[in-house]
Motif scaffolding. Structure first.
Motif, PDB file in Angstrom:
ATOM      1  N   SER A  89      73.778  22.666   4.309  1.00 54.25           N
ATOM      2  CA  SER A  89      72.627  22.144   5.271  1.00 54.25           C
ATOM      3  C   SER A  89      73.505  21.338   6.197  1.00 54.25           C
ATOM      4  N   SER A  91      72.445  18.340   7.111  1.00 51.98           N
ATOM      5  CA  SER A  91      71.877  16.786   7.072  1.00 51.98           C
ATOM      6  C   SER A  91      71.392  16.477   5.605  1.00 51.98           C
ATOM      7  N   ALA A  93      68.478  14.896   4.991  1.00 52.85           N
ATOM      8  CA  ALA A  93      67.096  15.079   4.778  1.00 52.85           C
ATOM      9  C   ALA A  93      66.794  16.590   4.659  1.00 52.85           C
ATOM     10  N   GLU A  94      67.634  17.573   5.257  1.00 49.29           N
ATOM     11  CA  GLU A  94      67.544  18.794   5.143  1.00 49.29           C
ATOM     12  C   GLU A  94      67.898  19.371   3.587  1.00 49.29           C
ATOM     13  N   GLU A  97      64.514  18.533   1.736  1.00 46.71           N
ATOM     14  CA  GLU A  97      63.743  19.447   2.103  1.00 46.71           C
ATOM     15  C   GLU A  97      63.954  20.678   1.239  1.00 46.71           C
ATOM     16  N   GLY A 127      64.873  10.360   3.922  1.00 48.74           N
ATOM     17  CA  GLY A 127      65.165  10.981   5.370  1.00 48.74           C
ATOM     18  C   GLY A 127      63.991  10.573   6.038  1.00 48.74           C
ATOM     19  N   ARG A 128      63.892  11.411   7.305  1.00 45.22           N
ATOM     20  CA  ARG A 128      62.894  10.978   8.480  1.00 45.22           C
ATOM     21  C   ARG A 128      62.017  12.313   8.710  1.00 45.22           C
ATOM     22  N   THR A 129      62.177  13.360   7.919  1.00 50.66           N
ATOM     23  CA  THR A 129      61.322  14.475   8.304  1.00 50.66           C
ATOM     24  C   THR A 129      59.884  14.130   7.713  1.00 50.66           C
ATOM     25  N   MET A 130      59.203  15.134   7.920  1.00 53.02           N
ATOM     26  CA  MET A 130      57.769  15.023   7.361  1.00 53.02           C
ATOM     27  C   MET A 130      57.704  14.871   5.883  1.00 53.02           C
ATOM     28  N   THR A 132      60.334  14.133   3.953  1.00 54.70           N
ATOM     29  CA  THR A 132      60.975  12.994   3.262  1.00 54.70           C
ATOM     30  C   THR A 132      60.329  11.817   3.504  1.00 54.70           C
ATOM     31  N   SER A 267      69.523  28.186   7.322  1.00 53.32           N
ATOM     32  CA  SER A 267      70.047  27.042   8.264  1.00 53.32           C
ATOM     33  C   SER A 267      70.994  27.716   9.072  1.00 53.32           C
TER      34      SER A 267
END
Length: 389
Positions: A89, A91, A93-94, A97, A127-130, A132, A267
Motif C-alpha cells: 500500500s 501508507s 493507515a492503508e 485498513e 492512523g487517521r482514516t475512518m 483507524t 491500491s
C-alpha cells in the motif's frame, strides 16, 4: 493548505544524513527523522542511487502488471519475517485498513459469517482514516467525524483483567502495537501479550500487529515482535521501511492470504516501482546485524546522557525507550512544557518530536553518528537549562 497542521517557523531546503538546513542556511540536528521515517537519514547515497536508477526505467504501472522491484521487495519481507505473502500500500493507515479487511474476510470465509469484531486498545494510534480513528479509542481523534464504523471493542492497554470479556467467539482479530508510540513509548507487558495469545487461540481470532512505527529496525530488531515472543498472523508496516518514500505493506501467511481473492482489495499506487526500488535497499541494509546492534548501542548512549541531564535538572518524570525510539515525559510547569521545549530546541538548531501531551519523542536516523547524538543532546540540555526553573 488546510489548517490541520501548525508547522515550525522555518522552512527546510536541504538535508543530508542527520543534518537539515533551512532557507536561511541555518543548520539543525534531526532527532525526528520525519516521525521515524528517514530510518537511514536524509539523501543516503545508496537510496539516491536506487531512486535515480529506477527513475530511468519505470515510474509507475498499475497492478494489472507486476514489476521487478515489488517482487524483489516482497521476497525480502518473506525471507526475514514470519510472512509468506505481502500486499503493498502507500501508507500505514492503508496497511491497517487492509489488515482489518483481511481479518474479517478470513473469519467470514473460514469460520463464521458473523465473526467480525475487532478488539483494539486504549491510547492506540493506528492512523487517521475512518476505520483507524475508530480503532484508536481516543475521543480527540473521533469527535465530529461520526458515525464511526461498527464492530470495534476497546480494552485498556496492558490490562489483563476482563480481557476474556472482549476477546470472544465473535472476535475476528485483535490489533495491537507492541510499543505504543503516540502514548509516549509504552511497551506491552509479557503477561498481557501471553493472555492475548491464549484468548486468540481459544477463540480462533487473528492477531494483527501494527509495526508501522516500531518496525524497520527502530527497536533494535528488524521488527519489534521478535522481542515479544509473539508471531503475528498479520503485520502492518510502513514509515521506516521506505526511508522517506511513501510505502506500506501488509504481511501475512499463505493460509490467511488465500481468503483475499481476485478483486477483493487493491491500491493504485501500491507496489510502485520507484517506492519498492528504494525500500528494497532500505530493507537490505536494515537486515544487517551490525546496523541493528548499532541501534542498541546508540540507545544506550542516549539513555546515559538523558539520565545525566535528568539528574541535574529533575526535568523528566520518566525516560522510556525501545531502541532509537525514546520518550522523555516532562515534569510540566507553566514555562516548561512541550511547546516551549519544541520552540527552544528549534531556536538552537535541534529537531525533536512530541508524543502524548507531555512527552518529548526522539526518533533519529538509525545510523546517526555518535558525535551528532552528543551534539544534539548538548542542545537539548541547553534548552532545558533555559526553560526549566
Amino acid at each position: 493548505m488546510m489548517p490541520t497542521y501548525k508547522p515550525a517557523e522555518f522552512v527546510p531546503s536541504k538535508a543530508k544524513g542527520s543534518w537539515v538546513w533551512d532557507k536561511k542556511n541555518k543548520k539543525y540536528i534531526d532527532f525526528a527523522s520525519g516521525i521515524a521515517v528517514s530510518s537511514l537519514g536524509h539523501c543516503h547515497p545508496i537510496l539516491n542511487k536506487a531512486l535515480s536508477d529506477q527513475s530511468k526505467k519505470i515510474w509507475h504501472l498499475s497492478n494489472l502488471l507486476t514489476n521487478e522491484p515489488a517482487l524483489r521487495l516482497a521476497k525480502i519481507f518473506c525471507k526475514y519475517t514470519f510472512a509468506e505473502k505481502v500486499f503493498f500500500s502507500n501508507s500505514g493507515a492503508e496497511a491497517v485498513e487492509g489488515a482489518i479487511k483481511t481479518a474479517r474476510k478470513y473469519a467470514y470465509t473460514n469460520i463464521n459469517k458473523n465473526k467480525n469484531e475487532i478488539v483494539s486498545f486504549s491510547d492506540a494510534f493506528h492512523g487517521r482514516t475512518m476505520m483507524t480513528i475508530a480503532l484508536n479509542g481516543s475521543d480527540r481523534f473521533i469527535e465530529g467525524f461520526g458515525p464511526m464504523p461498527g464492530g470495534i471493542k476497546h480494552h485498556p492497554f496492558n490490562e489483563i483483567k476482563n480481557l476474556e470479556r472482549v476477546i470472544t467467539k465473535k472476535t475476528a482479530a485483535v490489533i495491537i502495537e507492541l510499543v505504543q508510540g503516540e502514548a509516549g513509548i509504552i511497551k506491552a507487558k509479557k503477561d498481557f501479550i501471553q493472555k492475548i495469545k491464549r484468548l486468540c487461540k481459544k477463540n480462533k481470532a487473528l492477531i494483527i500487529v501494527d509495526e508501522v512505527q516500531s518496525g524497520a529496525g527502530r527497536t533494535g530488531t528488524l521488527f519489534a515482535y521478535e522481542q515479544f515472543g509473539i508471531k503475528p498472523d498479520i503485520m502492518c508496516c510502513a514509515k521506516g521501511i521506505g526511508g522517506g518514500i511513501p510505502i506500506g505493506a501488509i504481511l501475512t501467511s499463505t493460509k490467511i492470504a488465500e481468503c483475499m481473492q481476485l478483486g477483493s482489495h487493491g491500491s493504485t499506487f501500491g507496489g510502485n516501482p520507484l517506492a519498492c526500488a528504494v525500500a528494497e535497499q532500505v530493507m537490505t541494509m536494515l537486515t544487517k546485524k551490525s546496523l541493528l546492534n548499532g541501534v542498541k548501542k546508540k540507545e544506550k548512549l542516549f539513555l546515559d546522557e538523558l539520565k545525566s541531564i535528568n539528574k541535574e535538572f529533575k526535568c523528566f518524570g520518566a525516560i522510556r525507550s525501545s531502541g532509537l525510539w525514546i520518550g522523555c515525559k516532562l515534569n510540566v510547569t507553566k514555562s516548561f512544557n512541550l511547546d516551549t521545549m519544541m520552540k527552544a530546541c528549534y531556536a538552537k538548531g535541534l529537531m525533536i518530536l512530541k508524543a502524548n501531551n507531555n512527552t518529548i519523542r526522539i526518533a533519529p536516523s538509525l545510523i546517526i553518528e555518535d558525535e551528532v547524538i552528543l551534539k544534539g543532546l548538548k542542545i537539548l540540555r541547553e534548552a532545558i537549562q533555559e526553560q526549566h526553573h
